[in-house]
Motif scaffolding. Structure first.
Motif, PDB file in Angstrom:
ATOM      1  N   MET A   1       0.849  -1.190   0.000  1.00 52.87           N
ATOM      2  CA  MET A   1       0.000   0.000   0.000  1.00 52.87           C
ATOM      3  C   MET A   1       0.887   1.244   0.000  1.00 52.87           C
ATOM      4  O   MET A   1       1.783   1.374   0.820  1.00 52.87           O
ATOM      5  N   ASN A   2       0.652   2.180  -0.950  1.00 52.68           N
ATOM      6  CA  ASN A   2       1.476   3.372  -1.009  1.00 52.68           C
ATOM      7  C   ASN A   2       0.991   4.424  -0.013  1.00 52.68           C
ATOM      8  O   ASN A   2      -0.094   4.309   0.565  1.00 52.68           O
ATOM      9  N   LYS A   3       1.801   5.451   0.159  1.00 46.74           N
ATOM     10  CA  LYS A   3       1.489   6.462   1.163  1.00 46.74           C
ATOM     11  C   LYS A   3       0.224   7.221   0.813  1.00 46.74           C
ATOM     12  O   LYS A   3      -0.564   7.582   1.697  1.00 46.74           O
ATOM     13  N   LEU A   4       0.006   7.498  -0.473  1.00 44.72           N
ATOM     14  CA  LEU A   4      -1.188   8.230  -0.873  1.00 44.72           C
ATOM     15  C   LEU A   4      -2.454   7.463  -0.503  1.00 44.72           C
ATOM     16  O   LEU A   4      -3.433   8.046  -0.020  1.00 44.72           O
ATOM     17  N   ALA A   5      -2.423   6.150  -0.703  1.00 47.13           N
ATOM     18  CA  ALA A   5      -3.577   5.331  -0.331  1.00 47.13           C
ATOM     19  C   ALA A   5      -3.793   5.368   1.175  1.00 47.13           C
ATOM     20  O   ALA A   5      -4.928   5.430   1.659  1.00 47.13           O
ATOM     21  N   SER A   6      -2.708   5.348   1.931  1.00 50.54           N
ATOM     22  CA  SER A   6      -2.817   5.417   3.387  1.00 50.54           C
ATOM     23  C   SER A   6      -3.397   6.756   3.836  1.00 50.54           C
ATOM     24  O   SER A   6      -4.200   6.821   4.777  1.00 50.54           O
ATOM     25  N   ILE A   7      -3.001   7.840   3.163  1.00 52.63           N
ATOM     26  CA  ILE A   7      -3.543   9.167   3.504  1.00 52.63           C
ATOM     27  C   ILE A   7      -5.035   9.209   3.217  1.00 52.63           C
ATOM     28  O   ILE A   7      -5.820   9.745   4.007  1.00 52.63           O
ATOM     29  N   ARG A   8      -5.441   8.644   2.101  1.00 51.31           N
ATOM     30  CA  ARG A   8      -6.864   8.623   1.750  1.00 51.31           C
ATOM     31  C   ARG A   8      -7.663   7.845   2.802  1.00 51.31           C
ATOM     32  O   ARG A   8      -8.763   8.247   3.197  1.00 51.31           O
ATOM     33  N   ILE A   9      -7.117   6.736   3.259  1.00 49.74           N
ATOM     34  CA  ILE A   9      -7.779   5.945   4.295  1.00 49.74           C
ATOM     35  C   ILE A   9      -7.862   6.736   5.592  1.00 49.74           C
ATOM     36  O   ILE A   9      -8.906   6.769   6.262  1.00 49.74           O
ATOM     37  N   PHE A  10      -6.769   7.409   5.954  1.00 49.72           N
ATOM     38  CA  PHE A  10      -6.760   8.204   7.189  1.00 49.72           C
ATOM     39  C   PHE A  10      -7.821   9.301   7.142  1.00 49.72           C
ATOM     40  O   PHE A  10      -8.548   9.525   8.122  1.00 49.72           O
ATOM     41  N   VAL A  11      -7.953   9.983   6.014  1.00 47.00           N
ATOM     42  CA  VAL A  11      -8.948  11.053   5.889  1.00 47.00           C
ATOM     43  C   VAL A  11     -10.352  10.487   6.094  1.00 47.00           C
ATOM     44  O   VAL A  11     -11.187  11.082   6.789  1.00 47.00           O
ATOM     45  N   THR A  12     -10.622   9.346   5.513  1.00 45.26           N
ATOM     46  CA  THR A  12     -11.956   8.743   5.642  1.00 45.26           C
ATOM     47  C   THR A  12     -12.232   8.344   7.088  1.00 45.26           C
ATOM     48  O   THR A  12     -13.323   8.573   7.609  1.00 45.26           O
ATOM     49  N   VAL A  13     -11.234   7.753   7.744  1.00 44.55           N
ATOM     50  CA  VAL A  13     -11.389   7.381   9.161  1.00 44.55           C
ATOM     51  C   VAL A  13     -11.630   8.630  10.005  1.00 44.55           C
ATOM     52  O   VAL A  13     -12.498   8.654  10.885  1.00 44.55           O
ATOM     53  N   ALA A  14     -10.874   9.675   9.736  1.00 43.63           N
ATOM     54  CA  ALA A  14     -11.001  10.910  10.516  1.00 43.63           C
ATOM     55  C   ALA A  14     -12.369  11.550  10.335  1.00 43.63           C
ATOM     56  O   ALA A  14     -12.931  12.131  11.270  1.00 43.63           O
ATOM     57  N   GLN A  15     -12.912  11.464   9.144  1.00 41.30           N
ATOM     58  CA  GLN A  15     -14.222  12.046   8.889  1.00 41.30           C
ATOM     59  C   GLN A  15     -15.353  11.209   9.468  1.00 41.30           C
ATOM     60  O   GLN A  15     -16.368  11.746   9.906  1.00 41.30           O
ATOM     61  N   CYS A  16     -15.170   9.902   9.482  1.00 41.45           N
ATOM     62  CA  CYS A  16     -16.204   9.004  10.008  1.00 41.45           C
ATOM     63  C   CYS A  16     -16.057   8.762  11.507  1.00 41.45           C
ATOM     64  O   CYS A  16     -17.040   8.432  12.191  1.00 41.45           O
ATOM     65  N   LEU A  17     -14.815   8.902  11.999  1.00 38.86           N
ATOM     66  CA  LEU A  17     -14.475   8.498  13.374  1.00 38.86           C
ATOM     67  C   LEU A  17     -14.928   7.075  13.639  1.00 38.86           C
ATOM     68  O   LEU A  17     -15.430   6.728  14.706  1.00 38.86           O
ATOM     69  N   SER A  18     -14.710   6.244  12.621  1.00 36.44           N
ATOM     70  CA  SER A  18     -15.065   4.832  12.716  1.00 36.44           C
ATOM     71  C   SER A  18     -14.291   4.057  11.668  1.00 36.44           C
ATOM     72  O   SER A  18     -14.355   4.380  10.481  1.00 36.44           O
ATOM     73  N   PHE A  19     -13.546   3.046  12.108  1.00 34.96           N
ATOM     74  CA  PHE A  19     -12.805   2.214  11.167  1.00 34.96           C
ATOM     75  C   PHE A  19     -13.770   1.385  10.321  1.00 34.96           C
ATOM     76  O   PHE A  19     -13.562   1.204   9.122  1.00 34.96           O
ATOM     77  N   ALA A  20     -14.831   0.881  10.960  1.00 35.87           N
ATOM     78  CA  ALA A  20     -15.795   0.043  10.239  1.00 35.87           C
ATOM     79  C   ALA A  20     -16.530   0.844   9.173  1.00 35.87           C
ATOM     80  O   ALA A  20     -16.705   0.378   8.043  1.00 35.87           O
ATOM     81  N   GLU A  21     -16.962   2.066   9.509  1.00 37.22           N
ATOM     82  CA  GLU A  21     -17.676   2.893   8.544  1.00 37.22           C
ATOM     83  C   GLU A  21     -16.745   3.323   7.416  1.00 37.22           C
ATOM     84  O   GLU A  21     -17.157   3.393   6.253  1.00 37.22           O
ATOM     85  N   ALA A  22     -15.497   3.616   7.747  1.00 37.26           N
ATOM     86  CA  ALA A  22     -14.527   3.983   6.711  1.00 37.26           C
ATOM     87  C   ALA A  22     -14.323   2.828   5.734  1.00 37.26           C
ATOM     88  O   ALA A  22     -14.246   3.032   4.518  1.00 37.26           O
ATOM     89  N   ALA A  23     -14.240   1.611   6.273  1.00 32.58           N
ATOM     90  CA  ALA A  23     -14.097   0.435   5.410  1.00 32.58           C
ATOM     91  C   ALA A  23     -15.292   0.286   4.489  1.00 32.58           C
ATOM     92  O   ALA A  23     -15.163  -0.045   3.303  1.00 32.58           O
TER      93      ALA A  23
END
Length: 321
Positions: A1-23
Motif C-alpha cells: 500500500m502506497n502512502k497516498l492510499a494510506s492518507i486517503r484511508i486516514f482522511v476517511t477514518v477521521a471524517q467518520c471516526l469509525s474504522f468500520a464505517e470507513a471500510a
C-alpha cells in the motif's frame, strides 16, 4: 500500500471516526483500513488516531495532519478535473442512486455503454425502494421511476416513460381461466405493489371510465417482488412493462386483457441531481449521455412502428431532457 492510499484511508477514518464505517465507504475490509492508518503512523513516526474498542478520536497532531491531508485530496481531484477539462475525457467516480426497478432493467445497459466510451469512469451505486430511503447528499445523480414525482429541491428531468400491463404466468392461467372481460378480474387472485393505485383498477373505453374492484391476496412494497410472485404463479399482477419485458419475451409471463386501456398507467423515469453553478464535467457528460441513450432508442422505435411506442415496445422510451 502506497502512502497516498494510506492518507486517503486516514482522511476517511477521521471524517467518520469509525474504522468500520470507513471500510464500508471505501469498499475494503476493516483490516485494510487498520493497516493503512498504521502504515501512515509508522511512516510519520507519530500517532494520528486514538482508538479503543468503543471510541475513535484524533490526536492533536492528527487534527493538524488532517487539514493538510484534506487539502491534498482536493488538489488531486482538481488535477484530475484539469486533465479531464483539457482532454474532454471525464475521469473519476460518480455516486449513483437508483430505484430498484430501474437498477434491474436499464441501468446496467446505461453504465456499460457509458464506460465503453469513458473507461476512466467508475461508479458507486446504491439502490432504494422509495426516495425516503436515501439522503440527497449521498449521491451525485439519481434515477427514480415513479408514477408521480413528489416535491423536490433537486433538479428533476424526465428521461423516459413506460406504462403498466396486466400479466400472469402460464401456470396460473392453467389453473384459472384467463380473464376475458373486465368483470372476470373480480374472481382472480391479484398481487399489488404498495405504490400501485388502490384496490380497484380503472379502465377507459369509448363509453367512459370503468372501475373494477380487484381481490388482492398480497400487497408487496417492491414491484420486483410482485414480479417474482407473478412468475411463481401466485396471481395476476399490474406492473410496468419495462420491469417485465424479459419475462414477456421468453414466455415466463403473459399479458392478459391487453386490449383494455388502463387509467393512470404511465410511469416516468426521472433524473435528479443538485443544482450546480459550475457543474463538474463528469456529471454533465453523464447527463448528456443518458439523454442521447434514450433519444436514440426512441428514434429506433419510431422507425420500426407507426403506433404508440409505449404500447408497441416493452422497454422504456425517451421523453426528452
Amino acid at each position: 500500500m502506497n502512502k497516498l492510499a494510506s492518507i486517503r484511508i486516514f482522511v476517511t477514518v477521521a471524517q467518520c471516526l469509525s474504522f468500520a464505517e470507513a471500510a464500508k465507504q471505501l469498499r475494503v475490509s476493516s483490516s485494510v483500513v487498520t493497516r493503512g492508518v498504521a502504515m501512515l503512523e509508522k511512516d510519520l513516526d507519530v500517532r494520528l488516531v486514538n482508538r479503543t474498542t468503543r471510541h475513535v478520536s484524533l490526536t492533536p497532531v492528527g487534527k493538524q495532519y488532517l487539514e493538510y491531508a484534506i487539502d491534498l485530496m482536493k488538489l488531486l481531484e482538481s488535477m484530475d478535473e484539469c486533465v479531464a477539462d483539457a482532454t474532454q475525457q471525464p475521469a473519476g467516480c460518480l455516486r449513483i442512486s437508483a430505484s430498484a426497478s430501474f437498477a434491474s432493467t436499464d441501468l446496467p445497459h446505461l453504465l456499460t455503454g457509458y464506460r465503453s466510451l469513458q473507461p476512466r469512469m467508475n461508479f458507486e451505486l446504491s439502490v432504494f425502494e422509495t426516495m425516503s430511503d436515501i439522503d440527497p447528499a449521498g449521491f451525485d445523480i439519481c434515477f427514480n421511476a415513479a408514477r408521480r414525482l413528489k416535491d423536490s429541491s433537486l433538479i428533476c428531468k424526465p428521461i423516459a416513460q413506460t406504462c403498466d400491463v396486466i400479466v400472469a404466468s402460464p401456470s396460473y392461467l392453467e389453473r384459472h381461466a384467463a380473464p376475458r372481460t373486465l368483470a372476470d378480474l373480480a374472481s382472480h387472485d391479484v398481487l399489488l405493489a404498495s405504490d400501485a393505485p388502490s384496490r380497484y383498477w380503472e379502465f377507459r373505453d369509448r363509453n367512459g371510465t370503468q372501475r373494477v374492484v380487484v381481490r388482492p391476496i398480497m400487497n408487496l412494497q417492491s414491484p420486483l417482488m410482485v414480479k417474482r410472485a407473478a412468475c411463481a404463479g401466485l396471481g395476476i399482477a399490474r406492473l410496468p412493462r419495462s420491469v417485465v419485458m424479459d419475462e414477456l419475451s421468453d414466455g415466463t409471463l403473459r399479458m392478459v386483457l391487453n386490449d383494455a386501456e388502463l387509467c393512470e398507467s404511465e410511469w416516468t423515469v426521472w433524473l435528479l441531481y443538485s443544482s450546480h453553478r459550475h457543474m463538474p464535467i463528469v456529471l454533465r457528460a453523464f447527463i448528456d449521455f443518458v439523454a442521447g441513450f434514450y433519444e436514440k432508442r426512441s428514434f429506433g422505435h419510431a422507425q420500426r412502428s407507426t403506433g404508440n411506442p409505449m404500447q408497441m415496445h416493452p422497454d422504456l422510451v425517451w421523453s426528452g431532457v
